[in-house]
Design a protein around this motif. Sequence first.
Motif, mmCIF file in Angstrom:
data_model
loop_
_atom_site.group_PDB
_atom_site.id
_atom_site.type_symbol
_atom_site.label_atom_id
_atom_site.label_comp_id
_atom_site.label_asym_id
_atom_site.label_seq_id
_atom_site.Cartn_x
_atom_site.Cartn_y
_atom_site.Cartn_z
ATOM 1 N N GLU A 100 -22.261 -19.591 40.740
ATOM 2 C CA GLU A 100 -22.470 -20.558 39.909
ATOM 3 C C GLU A 100 -23.869 -20.893 39.527
ATOM 4 O O GLU A 100 -24.067 -21.444 38.444
ATOM 5 C CB GLU A 100 -21.956 -22.003 40.495
ATOM 6 N N ARG A 101 -24.770 -20.110 40.060
ATOM 7 C CA ARG A 101 -26.088 -20.318 39.712
ATOM 8 C C ARG A 101 -26.971 -18.952 40.024
ATOM 9 O O ARG A 101 -26.600 -18.223 41.030
ATOM 10 C CB ARG A 101 -26.690 -21.407 40.741
ATOM 11 N N TRP A 103 -30.770 -17.119 39.616
ATOM 12 C CA TRP A 103 -32.261 -17.428 39.504
ATOM 13 C C TRP A 103 -32.707 -16.075 38.691
ATOM 14 O O TRP A 103 -32.290 -14.884 39.653
ATOM 15 C CB TRP A 103 -32.929 -17.631 40.786
#
Length: 241
Positions: A100-101, A103
Amino acid sequence: MKIDPACPIDLIDYEILTDDRGNARAYIRLRNTTKRALDRLSATVVWYDGAGETFATSLEAYDLEAAPGRRFTITASTDRPRFAVSLDVLFSLIAFDGGERVWKGDRDRLRDTPPQPKATGEELKRLALRAGEDAVAFPVKTDDIWMCVCAKANAFRKSRCSRCGRLRDEVFDSFTKDVVMSGPKPEDKPLNVTLPIDDTHYAKRDWRDDMIRERKFLIRRTITMLALIILIALAALLWRR
């Protein structure tokens, strides 16, 4: 060493080993500084020789065992042992568990960390007496970076160390070399100071926090798996009807 102050992974240290066939392998110890598990990462490993020349290799790591706040190890290798004197790890992508995320690194954020010699002997005893057993070096700073007594590099805009939690202003007010060496001397009896085996040690409170975070992470994962099993079972019952 170059770092991205915004990176959610903390480079603890590394060990480079070579064999008699001209290969070098680096064991790179990292720490997940976030409250979510990591799934995979992409990075560039920059290898240095003794003369400052560099050679870069790509690194991809999947299915990481990197629970929140915990240490983990990845490896990198090269067949050019001349460049196996030191290295930098420049992370370009870090994906969190569940996808979901993500970086993403930015080369414009890369900064050189200022030199921070480790304290030894009497200096280390006094520093540990005043700052705590995890303190291994006197703090230093530049316009962009400040190095905590625990040897963690932080973006200067961050008022708290992301490793040990010390406040930046308190570190530079209370734990500089001038302040520490002008303070009280340690007692003659041996201090309970653990000298660093690798580059850094964490405060005891940090280890307790790590254990709590990992326990919560395992509980959440177990609950999620049980919920999925129940949903699958219900779906199977409804399908049979």
